[in-house]
Structure formats: structure tokens, C-alpha cells
Write a protein that holds these residues in place. Structure first.
Motif, PDB file in Angstrom:
ATOM      1  N   GLY A  68       0.776  -1.238   0.000  1.00 42.96           N
ATOM      2  CA  GLY A  68       0.000   0.000   0.000  1.00 42.96           C
ATOM      3  C   GLY A  68       0.801   1.277   0.000  1.00 42.96           C
ATOM      4  N   SER A  69       2.129   1.203   0.080  1.00 46.96           N
ATOM      5  CA  SER A  69       2.941   2.407   0.039  1.00 46.96           C
ATOM      6  C   SER A  69       3.194   2.787  -1.419  1.00 46.96           C
ATOM      7  CB  SER A  69       4.263   2.194   0.786  1.00 46.96           C
ATOM      8  OG  SER A  69       5.004   3.389   0.797  1.00 46.96           O
ATOM      9  N   ASN A  70       2.102   3.232  -2.046  1.00 51.37           N
ATOM     10  CA  ASN A  70       2.152   3.623  -3.449  1.00 51.37           C
ATOM     11  C   ASN A  70       1.156   4.749  -3.666  1.00 51.37           C
ATOM     12  OD1 ASN A  70      -0.495   2.240  -4.049  1.00 51.37           O
ATOM     13  ND2 ASN A  70       0.730   0.414  -3.587  1.00 51.37           N
ATOM     14  N   ASP A  71       1.179   5.350  -4.842  1.00 50.65           N
ATOM     15  CA  ASP A  71       0.353   6.538  -5.090  1.00 50.65           C
ATOM     16  C   ASP A  71      -1.147   6.269  -5.013  1.00 50.65           C
ATOM     17  OD1 ASP A  71       0.132   5.113  -7.508  1.00 50.65           O
ATOM     18  OD2 ASP A  71       0.228   6.921  -8.742  1.00 50.65           O
ATOM     19  N   GLN A  72      -1.550   5.002  -5.053  1.00 48.76           N
ATOM     20  CA  GLN A  72      -2.970   4.667  -4.957  1.00 48.76           C
ATOM     21  C   GLN A  72      -3.353   4.139  -3.574  1.00 48.76           C
ATOM     22  OE1 GLN A  72      -4.108   2.100  -8.242  1.00 48.76           O
ATOM     23  NE2 GLN A  72      -2.824   3.244  -9.667  1.00 48.76           N
ATOM     24  N   GLY A  73      -2.356   3.957  -2.692  1.00 44.56           N
ATOM     25  CA  GLY A  73      -2.629   3.390  -1.374  1.00 44.56           C
ATOM     26  C   GLY A  73      -3.204   1.991  -1.469  1.00 44.56           C
ATOM     27  N   GLU A  74      -2.860   1.294  -2.527  1.00 49.61           N
ATOM     28  CA  GLU A  74      -3.464   0.009  -2.869  1.00 49.61           C
ATOM     29  C   GLU A  74      -2.629  -1.170  -2.365  1.00 49.61           C
ATOM     30  OE1 GLU A  74      -6.452  -2.234  -4.594  1.00 49.61           O
ATOM     31  OE2 GLU A  74      -6.382  -0.050  -4.621  1.00 49.61           O
ATOM     32  N   ALA A  75      -3.226  -2.044  -1.530  1.00 48.42           N
ATOM     33  CA  ALA A  75      -2.605  -3.310  -1.157  1.00 48.42           C
ATOM     34  C   ALA A  75      -2.887  -4.288  -2.290  1.00 48.42           C
ATOM     35  CB  ALA A  75      -3.155  -3.819   0.160  1.00 48.42           C
ATOM     36  N   MET A  76      -1.872  -4.607  -3.052  1.00 46.85           N
ATOM     37  CA  MET A  76      -2.058  -5.353  -4.301  1.00 46.85           C
ATOM     38  C   MET A  76      -2.093  -6.862  -4.135  1.00 46.85           C
ATOM     39  SD  MET A  76       0.425  -3.231  -6.864  1.00 46.85           S
ATOM     40  CE  MET A  76       1.701  -2.676  -5.734  1.00 46.85           C
ATOM     41  N   GLY A  77      -1.631  -7.389  -3.019  1.00 52.23           N
ATOM     42  CA  GLY A  77      -1.469  -8.839  -2.871  1.00 52.23           C
ATOM     43  C   GLY A  77      -0.030  -9.198  -3.173  1.00 52.23           C
ATOM     44  N   THR A  78       0.398 -10.342  -2.690  1.00 47.40           N
ATOM     45  CA  THR A  78       1.795 -10.732  -2.870  1.00 47.40           C
ATOM     46  C   THR A  78       1.963 -11.657  -4.065  1.00 47.40           C
ATOM     47  OG1 THR A  78       1.519 -12.549  -1.302  1.00 47.40           O
ATOM     48  CG2 THR A  78       2.386 -10.485  -0.437  1.00 47.40           C
ATOM     49  N   THR A  79       3.183 -11.692  -4.559  1.00 43.81           N
ATOM     50  CA  THR A  79       3.536 -12.599  -5.643  1.00 43.81           C
ATOM     51  C   THR A  79       4.758 -13.404  -5.234  1.00 43.81           C
ATOM     52  OG1 THR A  79       4.937 -10.949  -6.726  1.00 43.81           O
ATOM     53  CG2 THR A  79       2.635 -11.059  -7.443  1.00 43.81           C
ATOM     54  N   ALA A  80       4.937 -14.529  -5.872  1.00 46.26           N
ATOM     55  CA  ALA A  80       6.102 -15.374  -5.617  1.00 46.26           C
ATOM     56  C   ALA A  80       6.606 -15.862  -6.974  1.00 46.26           C
ATOM     57  CB  ALA A  80       5.724 -16.545  -4.720  1.00 46.26           C
ATOM     58  N   PRO A  81       7.897 -16.014  -7.085  1.00 45.49           N
ATOM     59  CA  PRO A  81       8.905 -15.873  -6.047  1.00 45.49           C
ATOM     60  C   PRO A  81       9.455 -14.450  -5.947  1.00 45.49           C
ATOM     61  CG  PRO A  81       9.945 -16.677  -8.048  1.00 45.49           C
ATOM     62  CD  PRO A  81       8.460 -16.549  -8.340  1.00 45.49           C
ATOM     63  N   VAL A  82      10.161 -14.195  -4.849  1.00 45.53           N
ATOM     64  CA  VAL A  82      11.036 -13.030  -4.770  1.00 45.53           C
ATOM     65  C   VAL A  82      12.272 -13.439  -5.556  1.00 45.53           C
ATOM     66  CG1 VAL A  82      12.492 -11.633  -3.257  1.00 45.53           C
ATOM     67  CG2 VAL A  82      10.198 -12.309  -2.504  1.00 45.53           C
ATOM     68  N   ILE A  83      12.682 -12.605  -6.491  1.00 51.77           N
ATOM     69  CA  ILE A  83      13.819 -12.922  -7.366  1.00 51.77           C
ATOM     70  C   ILE A  83      14.971 -11.979  -7.039  1.00 51.77           C
ATOM     71  CG2 ILE A  83      14.631 -13.078  -9.752  1.00 51.77           C
ATOM     72  CD1 ILE A  83      11.674 -13.483 -10.567  1.00 51.77           C
ATOM     73  N   ILE A  84      16.101 -12.556  -6.698  1.00 53.33           N
ATOM     74  CA  ILE A  84      17.290 -11.768  -6.381  1.00 53.33           C
ATOM     75  C   ILE A  84      18.325 -12.038  -7.465  1.00 53.33           C
ATOM     76  CG2 ILE A  84      19.078 -11.267  -4.669  1.00 53.33           C
ATOM     77  CD1 ILE A  84      17.046 -12.670  -2.629  1.00 53.33           C
ATOM     78  N   THR A  85      18.638 -11.006  -8.242  1.00 55.35           N
ATOM     79  CA  THR A  85      19.642 -11.132  -9.296  1.00 55.35           C
ATOM     80  C   THR A  85      21.003 -10.879  -8.677  1.00 55.35           C
ATOM     81  OG1 THR A  85      18.036 -10.235 -10.864  1.00 55.35           O
ATOM     82  CG2 THR A  85      20.336 -10.344 -11.587  1.00 55.35           C
ATOM     83  N   VAL A  86      21.914 -11.850  -8.840  1.00 58.06           N
ATOM     84  CA  VAL A  86      23.262 -11.716  -8.303  1.00 58.06           C
ATOM     85  C   VAL A  86      24.272 -11.798  -9.441  1.00 58.06           C
ATOM     86  CG1 VAL A  86      22.643 -12.616  -6.021  1.00 58.06           C
ATOM     87  CG2 VAL A  86      23.443 -14.195  -7.777  1.00 58.06           C
ATOM     88  N   TYR A  87      25.445 -11.259  -9.181  1.00 53.25           N
ATOM     89  CA  TYR A  87      26.498 -11.167 -10.186  1.00 53.25           C
ATOM     90  C   TYR A  87      27.758 -11.815  -9.608  1.00 53.25           C
ATOM     91  CZ  TYR A  87      23.109  -7.884 -11.940  1.00 53.25           C
ATOM     92  OH  TYR A  87      21.929  -7.318 -12.373  1.00 53.25           O
ATOM     93  N   PRO A  88      28.002 -13.096  -9.934  1.00 51.17           N
ATOM     94  CA  PRO A  88      29.151 -13.793  -9.354  1.00 51.17           C
ATOM     95  C   PRO A  88      30.474 -13.342  -9.959  1.00 51.17           C
ATOM     96  CG  PRO A  88      28.052 -15.213 -10.920  1.00 51.17           C
ATOM     97  CD  PRO A  88      27.232 -13.960 -10.829  1.00 51.17           C
ATOM     98  N   ARG A  89      31.505 -13.384  -9.123  1.00 51.04           N
ATOM     99  CA  ARG A  89      32.855 -13.152  -9.625  1.00 51.04           C
ATOM    100  C   ARG A  89      33.354 -14.451 -10.246  1.00 51.04           C
ATOM    101  NH1 ARG A  89      34.923 -10.796  -4.001  1.00 51.04           N
ATOM    102  NH2 ARG A  89      35.656 -12.936  -3.972  1.00 51.04           N
ATOM    103  N   ASP A  90      34.530 -14.434 -10.823  1.00 52.79           N
ATOM    104  CA  ASP A  90      35.089 -15.626 -11.456  1.00 52.79           C
ATOM    105  C   ASP A  90      35.285 -16.777 -10.473  1.00 52.79           C
ATOM    106  OD1 ASP A  90      35.099 -14.410 -13.924  1.00 52.79           O
ATOM    107  OD2 ASP A  90      37.190 -13.766 -13.785  1.00 52.79           O
TER     108      ASP A  90
END
Length: 191
Positions: A68-90
Motif C-alpha cells: 500500500g505504500s504507493n500513489d494509490q494506497g493500494e494493497a495489491m497482494g503478494t507474488t512469488a517468487p522473490v527474485i534476487i539477481t546476483v552477479y558472481p565473480r570468477d
């Protein structure tokens, strides 16, 4: 804040749809090849701190936005998965740069509410094909690195996937004590 808590505890979680292209097992390790359609994602990034130091903070920012911390104050519901993009070293160690993302729920894909937190950006991501390896338990940098290494060895050196980044995915809220689902995704190189 109440919207975020209500949203994550009482709301339904919309899991991102995909098309299963194949399910394979090599040397006792099972993985899937999946195709995800393009969609809009809310993303926030960090540089300078480790995966374990910053992921919880960044996930909370996104949960506050969809709660709800958005310009519409809208609780949108959750989605899955949480995606974390990582950048590995060699050497396989994750760099101190990462991006945490949540797919915008389907009902808000056309016109997502604008985040109040200026660190959050809305991205239009293209479709992608991924190699996905699933594992359980609570996952941090050590566990994701180990599973990424396992998937790399399983696929082999000639498999057509991007090696400069990969995705660490979690499907469960932190208060779920068992039966947890995590995945490592490698982005397949498009021909």
C-alpha cells in the motif's frame, strides 16, 4: 505498515506462471527448463553490502510497496517468487551488487501503482527461459552459491546459459519454519 503485514499474512500469494519445457535428471540431480512470459516487476538494488546483509531490507521495501505504500494506497497482494539477481565473480563468490524484484500482480500489470519510495523502480522485463534447480530450507548466500555450483556442474561447461548473473528465488515468507521452497535460475542464452 499494516497493509504490508495484512497483505503478506492474510493475502493470497500469486505464483508466477510458466511453461515447463522439460524436466531432466543428470547424475541424480533434477532440474527444469521453464519459459516465463514478459511482465512488469518492482525492483530495488544495492551495492556495497553482502547478500545476507541487505536482502531482508530490500525485500521489506518491496513488501511495503505492494502492501500500500504507493500513489494509490493500494494493497495489491503478494507474488512469488522473490527474485534476487546476483552477479558472481570468477571464483563463484557473489559481488556486492544485487537486484531484488517482485512481479507486479496480474491485476496491476497494465498500470502499476507508482511507488512512494524512490529507490523502487518499475521494470518491463522481457520473457525468459531458465534452468531451474529447486531446494529446501532457509537460504542465504552460502546455500545459493552451493546450489548454483551444483547446477553449473550438472549442466556442464557447454550449456547455453549466462554466467555473469543468475537468480536466487524464494517462495516463502520468513516465518514459515519448514517445507520451504527455494530455486536457483540460470538464464538460457537465446539463439
Amino acid at each position: 505498515m499494516f497493509g504490508m503485514i495484512k497483505n503478506s499474512i492474510f493475502g493470497n500469494t500469486e505464483e508466477t506462471d510458466y511453461k515447463l519445457l522439460s524436466s531432466e535428471t543428470k547424475e541424480g540431480i533434477s532440474y527444469e527448463v521453464r519459459r516465463y512470459d514478459g511482465a512488469k516487476y518492482a525492483s530495488v538494488s544495492s551495492e556495497g553490502r553482502t547478500f545476507d546483509q541487505v536482502t531482508g531490507e530490500l525485500v521489506r521495501k518491496l513488501l511495503v510497496y505492494i502492501g500500500g505504500s504507493n500513489d494509490q494506497g493500494e494493497a495489491m497482494g503478494t507474488t512469488a517468487p522473490v527474485i534476487i539477481t546476483v552477479y558472481p565473480r570468477d571464483d563463484g563468490v557473489m559481488s556486492r551488487r544485487l537486484v531484488v524484484s517482485l512481479r507486479i500482480p496480474t491485476n496491476y500489470q497494465v498500470s502499476p501503482p507508482v511507488p512512494i519510495d524512490s529507490a523502487i523502480r518499475i521494470e518491463d522485463r522481457p520473457g525468459m527461459t531458465v534452468y531451474s534447480l529447486q531446494f529446501g530450507g532457509f537460504a542465504g548466500e552460502t546455500e545459493y552459491r552451493a546450489e548454483a555450483s551444483r547446477l553449473t556442474k550438472t549442466l556442464g561447461e557447454t550449456a547455453p546459459f549466462q554466467r555473469k548473473q543468475y537468480f536466487c528465488c524464494t517462495y516463502d515468507p520468513p516465518m514459515k519454519p519448514y517445507g520451504r521452497r527455494n530455486e536457483v535460475w540460470f538464464l538460457q542464452e537465446e539463439p
